[in-house]
Design a protein around this motif. Structure first.
Motif, PDB file in Angstrom:
ATOM      1  N   ILE A 274       0.825  -1.205   0.000  1.00 65.68           N
ATOM      2  CA  ILE A 274       0.000   0.000   0.000  1.00 65.68           C
ATOM      3  C   ILE A 274       0.860   1.257   0.000  1.00 65.68           C
ATOM      4  O   ILE A 274       1.744   1.419   0.845  1.00 65.68           O
ATOM      5  N   GLN A 275       0.572   2.146  -0.946  1.00 62.55           N
ATOM      6  CA  GLN A 275       1.234   3.442  -0.986  1.00 62.55           C
ATOM      7  C   GLN A 275       0.434   4.436  -0.144  1.00 62.55           C
ATOM      8  O   GLN A 275      -0.771   4.564  -0.312  1.00 62.55           O
ATOM      9  N   LEU A 276       1.124   5.122   0.755  1.00 59.07           N
ATOM     10  CA  LEU A 276       0.491   6.151   1.574  1.00 59.07           C
ATOM     11  C   LEU A 276       0.934   7.507   1.044  1.00 59.07           C
ATOM     12  O   LEU A 276       2.117   7.842   1.083  1.00 59.07           O
ATOM     13  N   LEU A 277      -0.022   8.270   0.522  1.00 61.54           N
ATOM     14  CA  LEU A 277       0.296   9.542  -0.117  1.00 61.54           C
ATOM     15  C   LEU A 277      -0.306  10.680   0.702  1.00 61.54           C
ATOM     16  O   LEU A 277      -1.528  10.865   0.727  1.00 61.54           O
ATOM     17  N   ASP A 278       0.541  11.446   1.372  1.00 59.07           N
ATOM     18  CA  ASP A 278       0.097  12.582   2.187  1.00 59.07           C
ATOM     19  C   ASP A 278       0.156  13.831   1.318  1.00 59.07           C
ATOM     20  O   ASP A 278       1.221  14.221   0.836  1.00 59.07           O
ATOM     21  N   VAL A 279      -1.004  14.473   1.094  1.00 61.57           N
ATOM     22  CA  VAL A 279      -1.057  15.593   0.154  1.00 61.57           C
ATOM     23  C   VAL A 279      -1.111  16.950   0.862  1.00 61.57           C
ATOM     24  O   VAL A 279      -1.449  17.966   0.260  1.00 61.57           O
ATOM     25  N   ARG A 280      -0.732  16.981   2.157  1.00 60.06           N
ATOM     26  CA  ARG A 280      -0.673  18.253   2.872  1.00 60.06           C
ATOM     27  C   ARG A 280       0.580  19.038   2.470  1.00 60.06           C
ATOM     28  O   ARG A 280       1.412  18.571   1.699  1.00 60.06           O
ATOM     29  N   GLU A 281       0.700  20.233   3.027  1.00 60.35           N
ATOM     30  CA  GLU A 281       1.892  21.052   2.809  1.00 60.35           C
ATOM     31  C   GLU A 281       3.030  20.537   3.694  1.00 60.35           C
ATOM     32  O   GLU A 281       2.776  19.894   4.728  1.00 60.35           O
ATOM     33  N   PRO A 282       4.300  20.816   3.330  1.00 58.08           N
ATOM     34  CA  PRO A 282       5.441  20.277   4.097  1.00 58.08           C
ATOM     35  C   PRO A 282       5.399  20.603   5.590  1.00 58.08           C
ATOM     36  O   PRO A 282       5.722  19.747   6.416  1.00 58.08           O
ATOM     37  N   GLY A 308       4.300  10.703 -12.039  1.00 62.22           N
ATOM     38  CA  GLY A 308       5.258   9.673 -12.419  1.00 62.22           C
ATOM     39  C   GLY A 308       5.985   9.047 -11.253  1.00 62.22           C
ATOM     40  O   GLY A 308       6.604   7.983 -11.401  1.00 62.22           O
ATOM     41  N   GLU A 309       5.933   9.669 -10.087  1.00 65.02           N
ATOM     42  CA  GLU A 309       6.606   9.123  -8.906  1.00 65.02           C
ATOM     43  C   GLU A 309       5.789   8.012  -8.235  1.00 65.02           C
ATOM     44  O   GLU A 309       6.276   7.357  -7.314  1.00 65.02           O
ATOM     45  N   LEU A 310       4.558   7.804  -8.693  1.00 59.49           N
ATOM     46  CA  LEU A 310       3.672   6.825  -8.068  1.00 59.49           C
ATOM     47  C   LEU A 310       3.675   5.518  -8.844  1.00 59.49           C
ATOM     48  O   LEU A 310       3.823   5.505 -10.068  1.00 59.49           O
ATOM     49  N   ASP A 311       3.510   4.423  -8.132  1.00 60.00           N
ATOM     50  CA  ASP A 311       3.443   3.095  -8.733  1.00 60.00           C
ATOM     51  C   ASP A 311       1.989   2.794  -9.090  1.00 60.00           C
ATOM     52  O   ASP A 311       1.139   2.645  -8.200  1.00 60.00           O
ATOM     53  N   ARG A 312       1.720   2.717 -10.378  1.00 61.13           N
ATOM     54  CA  ARG A 312       0.343   2.515 -10.832  1.00 61.13           C
ATOM     55  C   ARG A 312      -0.179   1.109 -10.545  1.00 61.13           C
ATOM     56  O   ARG A 312      -1.382   0.855 -10.642  1.00 61.13           O
ATOM     57  N   GLU A 313       0.685   0.199 -10.207  1.00 62.37           N
ATOM     58  CA  GLU A 313       0.270  -1.183  -9.971  1.00 62.37           C
ATOM     59  C   GLU A 313      -0.076  -1.466  -8.517  1.00 62.37           C
ATOM     60  O   GLU A 313      -0.646  -2.500  -8.205  1.00 62.37           O
ATOM     61  N   ARG A 314       0.263  -0.550  -7.624  1.00 61.00           N
ATOM     62  CA  ARG A 314       0.015  -0.763  -6.201  1.00 61.00           C
ATOM     63  C   ARG A 314      -1.157   0.083  -5.722  1.00 61.00           C
ATOM     64  O   ARG A 314      -1.354   1.204  -6.198  1.00 61.00           O
ATOM     65  N   PRO A 315      -1.955  -0.422  -4.779  1.00 64.55           N
ATOM     66  CA  PRO A 315      -3.037   0.386  -4.217  1.00 64.55           C
ATOM     67  C   PRO A 315      -2.491   1.595  -3.483  1.00 64.55           C
ATOM     68  O   PRO A 315      -1.367   1.577  -2.962  1.00 64.55           O
ATOM     69  N   LEU A 316      -3.291   2.652  -3.433  1.00 65.81           N
ATOM     70  CA  LEU A 316      -2.833   3.921  -2.866  1.00 65.81           C
ATOM     71  C   LEU A 316      -3.921   4.504  -1.964  1.00 65.81           C
ATOM     72  O   LEU A 316      -5.101   4.488  -2.317  1.00 65.81           O
TER      73      LEU A 316
END
Length: 363
Positions: A274-282, A308-316
């Motif tokens: 599982i990819q954990l993507l935090d979209v807040r500010e730094p 492009g930095e994300l893996d399209r094959e893994r859940p996010l």
């Protein structure tokens, strides 16, 4: 009473939800197969339990969602006895009542578009659901499925236009974006059935429409004669949610609960997947709320440029403070072609409230 009018743009079908707020019981009229998730999400968010689905007739332009909703929620399937369909839990006749909590719908037989058409009238006659028998300034065609202009004319005048003038009429379809009419309006302005139009005028009109048959008729009618059950009798696989138990919000956003995500991350295999993507500010990433261990920081404003930095094959799983920005992130990700994407319900506020693990946050 809780009332919602829903729409399928492909077939221009209206679906109606009626709920009794005291008991939590609800009915759905004319559900569409492809919108099962939407309908269940709305029921869940409104705190309602679906007790039955009611189709106004055997549709020729879409497949009913009755069977699929029964599979998912245990609701009963109700349909006209005259429709000749299999798989219904209750076959309805003229004069029957269908209850939900303290409210009920009265069943009125309105054949003519098809031989098995029903209309449903609310107990206080303030609204009626007319299917294709009576549309806004129009009516359903009468040239197939045992249709009959004379029968439809009598059905509409005896069962629908006889209701109180103020009764609101909700049709099965509208192709112009109109949503509701009234008995008074249709008595006066319906060009096919209103004013001084008699049965002979109406029959002549309907016999010369010259319409092509609905494109999906050969698929929809056989399926609807099985109450929407697919051939072979198996439910569709839930491709969206197989990697985790997800819920679909009525807004169309797939969500994962904090506790569910935490359980998945506790498993080493899932943790790597599982990819954990935090979209807040730094500055938020390391503030008092902290962040989930293993999360990647990618601010929402940079997301489009850094896909492009994300893996399209893994859940996010997208994450933010409250779940609002991350919900928008899931929309952008899906538009970019990532299909296994979910929003963390409630964001870091819910994650911290449930005392789940964080890094860099205040204890």
């Amino acid at each position: 009473m809780i009332f919602r009018q829903l729409f399928d743009p492909t077939s221009s079908t209206y679906t109606y939800l009626l709920g009794d707020s005291a008991s939590g019981e609800a009915l759905i009229i004319d559900p569409v197969f492809e919108h099962e998730r939407r309908d269940l999400a709305l029921l869940r968010e409104l705190g309602l339990r679906l007790v039955a689905t009611l189709d106004t007739h055997v549709h020729a332009d879409h497949v009913t969602g009755a069977w699929l909703l029964k599979e998912r929620s245990g609701s009963q399937i109700l349909l006209s006895e005259a429709a000749g369909a299999s798989g219904a839990d209750r076959l309805l006749r003229h004069g029957d009542r269908v209850g939900f909590g303290k409210r009920y719908l009265e069943v009125r037989a309105t054949p003519g578009h098809t031989s098995g058409c029903l209309s449903y009238v609310l107990d206080d006659q303030s609204m009626a659901f007319t299917g294709d028998a009576l549309l806004i300034r129009g009516c359903g065609r009468t040239d197939f499925q045992q249709g009959s202009p004379g029968l439809l004319y009598r059905s509409v005048h005896e069962q629908l236009l006889s209701l109180p003038a103020t009764c609101l009429l909700y049709p099965g379809h509208d192709y112009r974006g109109l949503t509701v009419t009234s008995v008074a309006e249709e008595r006066r302005y319906n060009p096919r059935l209103g004013g001084d139009v008699n049965e002979g005028d109406f029959t002549g009109y309907m016999n010369h429409l010259g319409l092509p048959h609905p494109k999906l008729m050969d698929i929809a009618v056989p399926a609807n004669l099985r109450c929407g059950q697919p051939e072979g009798g198996t439910a569709l696989a839930d491709d969206e949610g197989h990697w985790a138990p997800l819920t679909l919000a009525f807004s169309g956003i797939w969500e994962i609960q904090p506790g569910v995500l935490a359980e998945r991350l506790a498993d080493a295999t899932n943790q790597q997947q599982i990819q954990l993507l935090d979209v807040r500010e730094p500055q938020e990433f390391s503030d008092a709320l902290g962040h989930i261990p293993g999360a990647k920081l990618l601010p929402l404003k940079e997301l489009a440029a850094r896909m492009g930095e994300l893996d399209r094959e893994r859940p996010l799983v997208a994450i933010c403070r409250s779940g609002a920005r991350s919900a928008q992130a899931t929309v952008l990700l899906r538009k970019a072609g990532l299909s296994r994407v979910a929003n963390l319900t409630g964001g870091m506020l819910r994650w911290r409230a449930e005392q789940l693990p964080v890094e860099d946050g205040l204890e």
